[in-house]
Motif scaffolding. Structure first.
Motif, PDB file in Angstrom:
ATOM      1  N   ALA A 130       0.847  -1.196   0.000  1.00 34.66           N
ATOM      2  CA  ALA A 130       0.000   0.000   0.000  1.00 34.66           C
ATOM      3  C   ALA A 130       0.883   1.247   0.000  1.00 34.66           C
ATOM      4  O   ALA A 130       1.984   1.247   0.547  1.00 34.66           O
ATOM      5  CB  ALA A 130      -0.884  -0.001   1.246  1.00 34.66           C
ATOM      6  N   VAL A 141      -0.901   3.027 -12.994  1.00 38.22           N
ATOM      7  CA  VAL A 141      -1.919   2.448 -12.104  1.00 38.22           C
ATOM      8  C   VAL A 141      -2.530   1.186 -12.706  1.00 38.22           C
ATOM      9  O   VAL A 141      -2.850   0.238 -11.989  1.00 38.22           O
ATOM     10  CB  VAL A 141      -2.994   3.497 -11.725  1.00 38.22           C
ATOM     11  CG1 VAL A 141      -3.852   3.865 -12.902  1.00 38.22           C
ATOM     12  CG2 VAL A 141      -3.837   2.999 -10.568  1.00 38.22           C
ATOM     13  N   ARG A 144      -0.091  -1.671 -12.067  1.00 41.70           N
ATOM     14  CA  ARG A 144      -0.061  -2.028 -10.649  1.00 41.70           C
ATOM     15  C   ARG A 144      -1.330  -2.765 -10.246  1.00 41.70           C
ATOM     16  O   ARG A 144      -1.297  -3.727  -9.471  1.00 41.70           O
ATOM     17  CB  ARG A 144       0.134  -0.774  -9.792  1.00 41.70           C
ATOM     18  CG  ARG A 144       1.587  -0.300  -9.764  1.00 41.70           C
ATOM     19  CD  ARG A 144       1.756   0.926  -8.917  1.00 41.70           C
ATOM     20  NE  ARG A 144       1.217   2.128  -9.547  1.00 41.70           N
ATOM     21  CZ  ARG A 144       0.391   2.976  -8.962  1.00 41.70           C
ATOM     22  NH1 ARG A 144       0.001   2.764  -7.733  1.00 41.70           N
ATOM     23  NH2 ARG A 144      -0.028   4.032  -9.605  1.00 41.70           N
ATOM     24  N   TYR A 148      -1.559  -6.489  -8.743  1.00 40.72           N
ATOM     25  CA  TYR A 148      -2.249  -6.673  -7.461  1.00 40.72           C
ATOM     26  C   TYR A 148      -3.303  -7.770  -7.596  1.00 40.72           C
ATOM     27  O   TYR A 148      -3.383  -8.680  -6.766  1.00 40.72           O
ATOM     28  CB  TYR A 148      -2.888  -5.344  -7.057  1.00 40.72           C
ATOM     29  CG  TYR A 148      -3.630  -5.366  -5.756  1.00 40.72           C
ATOM     30  CD1 TYR A 148      -2.974  -5.093  -4.562  1.00 40.72           C
ATOM     31  CD2 TYR A 148      -4.989  -5.643  -5.711  1.00 40.72           C
ATOM     32  CE1 TYR A 148      -3.652  -5.111  -3.363  1.00 40.72           C
ATOM     33  CE2 TYR A 148      -5.673  -5.655  -4.523  1.00 40.72           C
ATOM     34  CZ  TYR A 148      -5.011  -5.383  -3.351  1.00 40.72           C
ATOM     35  OH  TYR A 148      -5.678  -5.400  -2.166  1.00 40.72           O
ATOM     36  N   PHE A 217       2.546   4.241   6.699  1.00 39.05           N
ATOM     37  CA  PHE A 217       1.298   4.039   5.976  1.00 39.05           C
ATOM     38  C   PHE A 217       1.038   2.555   5.734  1.00 39.05           C
ATOM     39  O   PHE A 217      -0.084   2.076   5.872  1.00 39.05           O
ATOM     40  CB  PHE A 217       1.288   4.790   4.645  1.00 39.05           C
ATOM     41  CG  PHE A 217      -0.057   4.733   4.000  1.00 39.05           C
ATOM     42  CD1 PHE A 217      -1.065   5.585   4.402  1.00 39.05           C
ATOM     43  CD2 PHE A 217      -0.337   3.765   3.053  1.00 39.05           C
ATOM     44  CE1 PHE A 217      -2.330   5.487   3.854  1.00 39.05           C
ATOM     45  CE2 PHE A 217      -1.605   3.664   2.500  1.00 39.05           C
ATOM     46  CZ  PHE A 217      -2.591   4.528   2.901  1.00 39.05           C
ATOM     47  N   SER A 221      -2.107   0.510   7.033  1.00 43.06           N
ATOM     48  CA  SER A 221      -2.984  -0.192   6.106  1.00 43.06           C
ATOM     49  C   SER A 221      -3.162  -1.645   6.533  1.00 43.06           C
ATOM     50  O   SER A 221      -4.287  -2.178   6.542  1.00 43.06           O
ATOM     51  CB  SER A 221      -2.393  -0.125   4.694  1.00 43.06           C
ATOM     52  OG  SER A 221      -3.057  -1.005   3.827  1.00 43.06           O
TER      53      SER A 221
ATOM     54  N   GLN B  38     -12.083  -0.463  -7.125  1.00 44.65           N
ATOM     55  CA  GLN B  38     -11.312  -0.357  -8.363  1.00 44.65           C
ATOM     56  C   GLN B  38     -11.978   0.429  -9.477  1.00 44.65           C
ATOM     57  O   GLN B  38     -11.297   0.815 -10.421  1.00 44.65           O
ATOM     58  CB  GLN B  38     -10.995  -1.757  -8.896  1.00 44.65           C
ATOM     59  CG  GLN B  38      -9.948  -2.505  -8.098  1.00 44.65           C
ATOM     60  CD  GLN B  38      -8.589  -1.868  -8.210  1.00 44.65           C
ATOM     61  OE1 GLN B  38      -8.345  -1.045  -9.087  1.00 44.65           O
ATOM     62  NE2 GLN B  38      -7.690  -2.199  -7.306  1.00 44.65           N
ATOM     63  N   HIS B  53     -14.303   7.796  -7.225  1.00 45.10           N
ATOM     64  CA  HIS B  53     -12.902   7.661  -6.817  1.00 45.10           C
ATOM     65  C   HIS B  53     -12.591   8.586  -5.641  1.00 45.10           C
ATOM     66  O   HIS B  53     -11.968   8.173  -4.660  1.00 45.10           O
ATOM     67  CB  HIS B  53     -11.983   7.981  -7.995  1.00 45.10           C
ATOM     68  CG  HIS B  53     -10.528   7.915  -7.647  1.00 45.10           C
ATOM     69  ND1 HIS B  53      -9.750   6.835  -7.964  1.00 45.10           N
ATOM     70  CD2 HIS B  53      -9.723   8.785  -7.001  1.00 45.10           C
ATOM     71  CE1 HIS B  53      -8.523   7.044  -7.517  1.00 45.10           C
ATOM     72  NE2 HIS B  53      -8.475   8.220  -6.933  1.00 45.10           N
ATOM     73  N   HIS B  57     -11.769   7.444  -1.858  1.00 42.46           N
ATOM     74  CA  HIS B  57     -10.322   7.625  -1.931  1.00 42.46           C
ATOM     75  C   HIS B  57      -9.568   7.118  -0.697  1.00 42.46           C
ATOM     76  O   HIS B  57      -8.645   6.314  -0.811  1.00 42.46           O
ATOM     77  CB  HIS B  57     -10.038   9.114  -2.161  1.00 42.46           C
ATOM     78  CG  HIS B  57      -8.607   9.479  -2.048  1.00 42.46           C
ATOM     79  ND1 HIS B  57      -8.047   9.948  -0.882  1.00 42.46           N
ATOM     80  CD2 HIS B  57      -7.604   9.432  -2.942  1.00 42.46           C
ATOM     81  CE1 HIS B  57      -6.761  10.182  -1.083  1.00 42.46           C
ATOM     82  NE2 HIS B  57      -6.470   9.871  -2.323  1.00 42.46           N
ATOM     83  N   HIS B  61      -6.947   3.843  -0.445  1.00 41.28           N
ATOM     84  CA  HIS B  61      -5.553   3.889   0.013  1.00 41.28           C
ATOM     85  C   HIS B  61      -5.350   2.941   1.184  1.00 41.28           C
ATOM     86  O   HIS B  61      -4.394   2.171   1.225  1.00 41.28           O
ATOM     87  CB  HIS B  61      -5.173   5.308   0.433  1.00 41.28           C
ATOM     88  CG  HIS B  61      -4.650   6.139  -0.709  1.00 41.28           C
ATOM     89  ND1 HIS B  61      -3.423   5.906  -1.282  1.00 41.28           N
ATOM     90  CD2 HIS B  61      -5.181   7.175  -1.378  1.00 41.28           C
ATOM     91  CE1 HIS B  61      -3.224   6.783  -2.265  1.00 41.28           C
ATOM     92  NE2 HIS B  61      -4.288   7.552  -2.345  1.00 41.28           N
ATOM     93  N   GLY B  64      -5.167  -0.623   0.532  1.00 38.94           N
ATOM     94  CA  GLY B  64      -3.940  -1.013  -0.146  1.00 38.94           C
ATOM     95  C   GLY B  64      -4.124  -1.330  -1.616  1.00 38.94           C
ATOM     96  O   GLY B  64      -3.200  -1.815  -2.251  1.00 38.94           O
ATOM     97  N   VAL B  65      -5.325  -1.078  -2.167  1.00 41.65           N
ATOM     98  CA  VAL B  65      -5.478  -1.304  -3.599  1.00 41.65           C
ATOM     99  C   VAL B  65      -4.791  -0.154  -4.335  1.00 41.65           C
ATOM    100  O   VAL B  65      -4.818   0.984  -3.862  1.00 41.65           O
ATOM    101  CB  VAL B  65      -6.961  -1.391  -4.038  1.00 41.65           C
ATOM    102  CG1 VAL B  65      -7.612  -2.601  -3.426  1.00 41.65           C
ATOM    103  CG2 VAL B  65      -7.715  -0.135  -3.687  1.00 41.65           C
ATOM    104  N   PRO B  66      -4.152  -0.441  -5.472  1.00 43.14           N
ATOM    105  CA  PRO B  66      -3.520   0.642  -6.220  1.00 43.14           C
ATOM    106  C   PRO B  66      -4.569   1.700  -6.578  1.00 43.14           C
ATOM    107  O   PRO B  66      -5.651   1.366  -7.057  1.00 43.14           O
ATOM    108  CB  PRO B  66      -2.998  -0.060  -7.477  1.00 43.14           C
ATOM    109  CG  PRO B  66      -2.805  -1.471  -7.062  1.00 43.14           C
ATOM    110  CD  PRO B  66      -3.907  -1.752  -6.086  1.00 43.14           C
ATOM    111  N   CYS B  67      -4.259   2.946  -6.265  1.00 43.05           N
ATOM    112  CA  CYS B  67      -5.293   3.989  -6.326  1.00 43.05           C
ATOM    113  C   CYS B  67      -5.015   4.952  -7.469  1.00 43.05           C
ATOM    114  O   CYS B  67      -5.818   5.150  -8.345  1.00 43.05           O
ATOM    115  CB  CYS B  67      -5.334   4.707  -4.977  1.00 43.05           C
ATOM    116  SG  CYS B  67      -6.671   5.863  -4.761  1.00 43.05           S
ATOM    117  N   HIS B  68      -3.892   5.572  -7.463  1.00 42.98           N
ATOM    118  CA  HIS B  68      -3.528   6.455  -8.581  1.00 42.98           C
ATOM    119  C   HIS B  68      -2.027   6.629  -8.582  1.00 42.98           C
ATOM    120  O   HIS B  68      -1.352   6.095  -7.688  1.00 42.98           O
ATOM    121  CB  HIS B  68      -4.193   7.814  -8.477  1.00 42.98           C
ATOM    122  CG  HIS B  68      -4.096   8.405  -7.110  1.00 42.98           C
ATOM    123  ND1 HIS B  68      -2.960   8.968  -6.604  1.00 42.98           N
ATOM    124  CD2 HIS B  68      -4.994   8.436  -6.123  1.00 42.98           C
ATOM    125  CE1 HIS B  68      -3.182   9.365  -5.363  1.00 42.98           C
ATOM    126  NE2 HIS B  68      -4.394   9.044  -5.030  1.00 42.98           N
TER     127      HIS B  68
END
Lengths: 261, 68
Positions: A130, A141, A144, A148, A217, A221, B38, B53, B57, B61, B64-68
């Motif tokens: 995370a 993104v 990734r 994931y 962080f 998480s 997602q 999003h 947001h 985060h 832990g999912v890829p966000c931007h």
């Protein structure tokens, strides 16, 4: 007469809601302070024209949603996620109840929650960790997200393959301790393969993001994910165990040992 | 914790009969997880996805999912 699916599902939804609330509390207390530290860095970039330098930035000048709304939205999202995970958990638990290890429904629920945490939360978090705001590169993104999702699916695959292997081994006469040891070796081997061969994130952490911010962080998480799964397993198990005690049927039919982990 | 589980011949607990609709419900729950964690415009219009999003947001985060 065994347990009805409806009673399992209702408890899954309730436990999921409580798990989502627990996750929301951990987000609020532990994750949000770290996000605020990261947003300071994003703001500083904005003042120094960081966007021009190609550093990750958030949206445009005018925020679409206020920070307050984002904090509330994050909590609501956590509860929705909790309920959805609770539903999946209940269906899988019902399907596998007679095969899950552990004494009593409480023990079985904890085992399933531990497997769920390891397979769909911990393994992806180790491979594609995370990141706080100000780190992710928007142009990568998609890649990734793909990595994931692949890691998550491989985690589920390991959780399916190893018990199947265990049943195989049970077919031959083998001491339980030997089988247990082989199961552990199989898990270590498969997780090792995933860690070694699934590519890592293509991103680099920008130089203006301190290492301890990233570490804090990731820890926060994981704390949040652990709170979600732990609350789910504990409350689901307790609710089901109480239901069993009230109906007084399969608790007695069980292997006999009281829940003592 | 393992020894009890694995005696294959004697299932000590009754299995729970899972009705067919439960699998549809499971699929819907997985879809909901995708949607809040997602969805970035694959299904929604760009402004709606942007709004979603931003609202989800912090949890994205944190999860832990890829966000931007």
């Amino acid at each position: 007469m065994g347990l009805s699916f409806g009673s399992v599902l209702r408890r899954g939804v309730l436990a999921g809601m409580l798990a989502g609330l627990a996750a929301a509390v951990v987000i609020w207390l532990v994750v949000e302070p770290v996000i605020r530290r990261a947003l300071v860095i994003e703001d500083r970039r904005g003042m120094h024209g960081g966007q021009a330098a190609g550093l990750p930035m958030h949206g445009g000048e005018e925020p679409l949603v206020s920070r307050a709304a984002q904090v509330v939205g994050g909590a609501v999202t956590a509860v929705i996620v909790g309920v959805a995970v609770g539903v999946v958990f209940a269906v899988v638990f019902a399907r596998l109840r007679d095969r899950l290890p552990g004494s009593g429904d409480f023990g079985r629920a904890l085992v399933l929650a531990a497997i769920g945490f390891a397979a769909v939360s911990l393994l992806p978090a180790l491979k594609i960790p995370a990141n706080p705001p100000a780190v992710g590169d928007p142009s990568t993104v998609g890649r990734r997200t793909m990595l994931y999702a692949v890691t998550l699916l491989l985690g589920v695959a390991i959780a399916v393959v190893v018990p199947a292997l265990d049943r195989r081994l049970a077919g031959r006469v083998m001491a339980p301790s030997t089988r247990w040891a082989l199961d552990v070796v199989a898990v270590v081997l498969l997780v090792g393969l995933v860690m070694a061969f699934v590519p890592g994130t293509p991103d680099q952490v920008p130089a203006d993001v301190p290492a301890d911010l990233v570490w804090d962080f990731r820890l926060a998480s994981l704390a949040q994910l652990a709170a979600l799964w732990l609350t789910l397993g504990l409350t689901f198990g307790l609710l089901l165990e109480r239901a069993g005690a009230a109906r007084n049927d399969d608790v007695r039919a069980d292997t006999g040992a009281p829940v003592s982990a | 914790m393992t020894t009890v589980a694995s005696a294959p011949a004697a299932p000590s607990v009754s299995a729970v009969r899972v009705p067919v609709w439960a699998w549809a419900l499971l699929a819907f729950a997985v879809f909901a997880l995708y949607f809040v964690s997602q969805e970035n415009g694959a299904l929604l219009s760009a402004p709606a996805a942007q709004m979603l999003h931003e609202l989800t947001h912090d949890a994205r985060h944190a999860l832990g999912v890829p966000c931007h």
